[in-house]
Design an enzyme around this catalytic site. Structure first.
Site, PDB file in Angstrom:
ATOM      1  N   VAL A 194       4.129   2.753  -0.800  1.00 32.50           N
ATOM      2  CA  VAL A 194       2.744   2.305  -0.916  1.00 32.50           C
ATOM      3  C   VAL A 194       2.679   0.787  -0.713  1.00 32.50           C
ATOM      4  CG1 VAL A 194       0.703   2.258  -2.387  1.00 32.50           C
ATOM      5  CG2 VAL A 194       2.313   4.166  -2.540  1.00 32.50           C
ATOM      6  N   ASP A 220      -1.164  17.333  -9.434  1.00 31.07           N
ATOM      7  CA  ASP A 220      -0.217  16.283  -9.826  1.00 31.07           C
ATOM      8  C   ASP A 220      -0.899  15.204 -10.662  1.00 31.07           C
ATOM      9  OD1 ASP A 220       2.294  15.136  -9.974  1.00 31.07           O
ATOM     10  OD2 ASP A 220       2.065  13.989  -8.137  1.00 31.07           O
TER      11      ASP A 220
END
Length: 881
Positions: free
Chosen positions: A23, A131
């Site tokens: 990320v 998740d």
């Protein structure tokens, strides 16, 4: 990647990496805004099906327009890289906000409500997140929560080389995070629907309220086990304030193991959270206005502050465990010198640290006759406060670690274990305290260790760490009691005593610690309020005691680690030397009997072993009628004598007299299993694991066989995985793995596994009938019968309830009816009355129509009815008196 440009996104900073990918923070040069760019891990996109699924789910996720969902800007492919651009959120994720401590109630409930609202909107569109976790929820400084990574979680299920729980184990440096949030159905690989998100949201709420996860473990297997079986600690015990009961009810429902028992829609959970938020605000004296009720935002406050000072730390620790506030009290006088050391310290010195060594070594030895220290009367007020109510309220747990030998004096090395063992023996007599047994601390002896790490590994509330220095005929011992959760020093003491007699020395130290802890004296022999003193020493012969301790070491190795005959024989030799040195040493006779009895229990003994065990136990109990180990293992001898009801009565007595003795729950679990009472057996073995985590192997294969009875093979294998993490080659772990594999249709693999066990442990003849079962299934009848006709197998089966049944089942598979019913009847007489399994076991399918089978099943029911009637008449006679 820093400084490069992907399409119109200029990478400026790396934010993190995990199973999904890497990320980055970036600038969208077309629109002049800050964005987040996630470069997906190549292994996720290795298959075309994954690419198609990702595109489809990303499209769905990008269609979600909700203030609490992170907006997806674009999906791109560039030179084989799959990139997703999304909204950049200035703030911190929930994991960073919590950081090991509870959030204020208002903040926690506000964030959870926003997450539930976001998921409610997603579920309405048919999108499941899969998740939800603390790392996937960002919170701005204004209190706005944003859920990240919609549409990505499903990809992980089909990634090459792993599942979702495996890929995320070390994401952002936090071990096993995602496994902790996964619903039970995710942990077992079952079909998942929107209710898995409800469970994960419950975990997230718990983490914010308690400052820690509800389900924990050192490995993913342990975490999955906890998710499937453990009940989280109530949040009221983890917080300093008083959370409303409605929050606990919300958690209990959201975290239900069975999806049908949970909230059935996220909207229901959200509505209950909104009601709880109003309740929190009202109790705080700041009821929200009508306008406020339309918004879920609460500015994120700092975490609950910790209080300073050792006294406050101890009181907070006690309050979190018991709900009781401490009051100042005076410590009782002692007949040994004591010094208040380090009551203002907030963190103990490292194990074997320089400061600890220097301080201790610089002090002079005590006088031969211990006297009161000049400083003994000047007790710190805080220390008086935090030792006053150690024994009140709910049960607490403690580990006594091996004492550290500061001079590495080889002649004094024996004290390391023996001093700790003496304290354990005395503290274990207190009903209000759970004490980890000596078998669990042996591994720390002679090693450098962090007491707090050891405490966490042993899963206790507090840990007692001590060091000693011997000077001539005198001993100086420094003792520290530490709060495992916070690391605070709760209590410390210095003990000076003569070292001329180890037995007297141990008794002195044990008494000082019991008095110093100020626990409620409730011995296992009496529930009266009259304080009981620690018992007298088990022997006055130091050499005999040393032989006994060495015997316990080899016996523990045999039971918990190796099942090697040589270890059992060494233990027997040490116990025999101990009783020859002191013929009145009850514990040594008990240890000797335990060795012989466990030969039979582990499938490597014969009738004469039970005879020797009974002789040793009788001697031990004649010397001391309350030796728990002897009474416990006599239960199995009662079974071998056909005295099932006497065995049940002894188990009931043990549970009443020694409720914190771990081994009692091994016996009760075994008895419940033999009676077909599976849920009670599972509870007993779970309690055994709580009291003695070192018994993890024993617990694993016993619970696994019960799950096998129930047809829950995945859970059985998970249990065995837990045991294998401790002892991967333990023969009974491998044996029952073979049994489960055979039940799942993997018979050839089962044969391979059990042959390996027999190759390495050829004297374990008791498991040969299990090999015979497998051989019969594969058509190798001659080989199967050879295993069944082994004379040593029959010797073992003649005195063991399980081996007799395995032998009977082998004969049943081979169509040898008379032999099958002969040994089935023998198994029942030995106490194996597991009727639910007998009537279900496929090995008996061809013989169930035989009248003898029904007669034996009916005999079990008749025997139980007769025993129930006898118990009722006995109770009636007692009541009439």
């Amino acid at each position: 990647m820093i400084g490069t440009t992907l399409l119109n996104y200029r990478i400026t900073e790396k934010l993190g990496a995990g199973g999904q990918g890497t990320v980055y923070k970036a600038i969208d040069e077309r629109l002049g805004r800050t964005v987040v760019v996630k470069v997906l891990a190549p292994e996720l996109m290795a298959r075309e099906a994954n690419v198609q699924r990702f595109v489809r789910e990303a499209q769905l996720a990008s269609s979600l327009d909700h203030p609490n969902i992170c907006t997806i800007y674009g999906l791109h492919e560039l030179d084989g890289l799959h990139v997703i651009a999304m909204q950049y959120i200035e703030g911190r994720n929930v994991r960073e906000l919590v950081d090991g401590r509870p959030l204020p109630l208002a903040s926690a409930v506000s964030i959870a409500t926003q997450v539930a609202d976001a998921l409610s909107a997603a579920h309405a569109r048919g999108i499941i997140h899969r998740d939800i976790k603390a790392g996937n929820v960002m919170v701005t400084n204004e209190g706005l929560a944003k859920v990240l990574d919609f549409g990505l979680a499903k990809l992980l299920d089909d990634a090459p080389g792993g599942s979702q729980t495996d890929i995320h184990l070390t994401e952002m440096g936090v071990p096993y995070g995602t496994a902790t949030y996964a619903a039970p159905e995710q942990a077992t690989g079952a079909r998942v629907d929107h209710r898995a998100d409800i469970f994960s949201t419950g975990v997230l709420l718990y983490e914010m309220l308690a400052g820690t996860w509800p389900f924990r473990g050192k490995t993913s297997v342990e975490v999955r086990y906890a998710v499937l079986h453990d009940t989280p600690q109530p949040i009221s015990e983890a917080r300093r304030d008083d959370p409303p009961e409605s929050l606990q009810r919300i958690l209990d429902r959201a975290l239900a193991k069975n999806p049908d028992a949970r909230y059935q829609t996220m909207r229901e959970l959200r509505d209950d959270l909104r009601a709880a938020r109003r309740e929190v605000a009202q109790e705080a004296g700041a009821a929200p206005s009508a306008e406020d009720l339309g918004s879920e935002l609460v500015p994120v406050a700092r975490r609950q502050p910790s209080t300073g000072g050792v006294g406050r730390s101890f009181r907070r620790w006690l309050r979190s465990l018991t709900g009781a506030e401490t009051q100042p009290t005076s410590l009782p006088p002692a007949n040994i010198a004591r010094t208040n050391t380090g009551t203002q310290a907030s963190q103990p010195a490292a194990s074997g640290g320089v400061s600890d060594r220097a301080e201790t070594a610089s002090q002079t030895a005590a006088s031969p006759t211990p006297t009161a220290s000049p400083r003994a009367s000047q007790q710190d007020t805080q220390q008086q406060q935090h030792t006053s109510t150690f024994g009140h309220g709910s049960q607490k747990s403690i580990a006594i670690l091996p004492f550290r030998n500061l001079q590495n004096d080889a002649e004094a090395a024996f004290y390391e274990f023996s001093l700790a063992d003496a304290v354990i023996t005395e503290l274990a007599r207190q009903r209000s305290l759970v004490v980890r047994p000596s078998s669990m601390i042996v591994k720390y002896q002679g090693k450098q260790f962090d007491p707090l790490e050891a405490g966490r590994e042993l899963k206790v509330s507090a840990v007692l760490s001590a060091s000693f220095l011997r000077v001539g005929a005198h001993l100086r011992v420094n003792v520290q009691l530490l709060d495992v959760e916070s690391g605070d020093l709760l209590w410390s003491d210095r003990i000076d005593a003569a070292a001329e007699d180890i037995i007297a020395l141990q008794d002195t130290i044990a008494r000082r610690i019991v008095d110093g802890l100020q626990i409620e004296h409730t011995s296992v022999e009496s529930s009266s309020s009259v304080p009981s003193r620690p018992s007298s020493a088990p022997t006055t012969n130091a050499a005999a005691y040393e032989e006994y301790l060495r015997g316990r070491d080899f016996f523990g190795r045999y039971i918990f680690r190796t099942l090697e005959a040589a270890d059992c024989e060494r233990a027997i030799a040490h116990f025999e030397r101990a009783v020859s040195l002191d013929p009145s040493f009850a514990l040594a006779y008990s240890g000797l009997g335990a060795c012989y009895a466990n030969r039979v229990i582990k499938g490597a003994g014969a009738a004469e072993d039970y005879e020797r065990a009974e002789e040793a136990f009788d001697r031990a109990l004649s010397l001391d009628p309350e030796v728990v180990e002897a009474r416990m293992l006599m239960v199995f001898i009662h079974l071998a004598r056909g005295e099932k009801q006497r065995a049940r009565e002894e188990v009931a007595r043990l549970q009443q007299k020694a409720p914190n003795q771990a081994a009692v729950y091994f016996v009760s679990g075994a008895l419940h299993r033999l009676d077909g009472e599976y849920e009670l057996a599972l509870r007993s073995f779970a309690r055994l694991a709580q009291l003695d985590p070192a018994a993890r192997v024993v617990v694993s294969y016993n619970r696994a066989r019960i799950f096998m009875y129930l047809g829950r093979y995945d859970e059985a294998l998970l249990e065995l995985d837990l045991g294998a993490e401790v002892e991967p080659n333990h023969p009974l772990i491998r044996t029952f793995r073979a049994v489960v594999l055979n039940r799942r249709g993997e018979t050839h693999e089962a044969i391979r596994v059990i042959r390996e066990v027999l190759d390495t442990h050829p004297r374990m003849d008791g498991i040969r009938p299990i090999l015979a079962h497998f051989l019969s299934r594969t058509g190798e009848h001659e080989a199967a019968r050879a295993e069944l006709e082994n004379e040593r197998v029959k010797e073992a089966a003649a005195v063991d309830h399980d081996i007799a049944y395995w032998l009977a089942s082998g004969y049943a598979l081979e169509g040898m009816r008379d032999e099958a019913f002969e040994w089935l009847e023998r198994a029942i007489k030995l106490g194996n009355e597991n009727r639910p399994w007998f009537e279900k076991d496929g090995n008996w399918e061809a013989l169930r129509t035989d009248a003898r089978f029904r007669e034996l099943m009916d005999s079990i029911g008749a025997r139980r009815s007769t025993e129930t009637e006898k118990e009722g008449r006995a109770r009636a006679r007692t009541e009439s008196l």
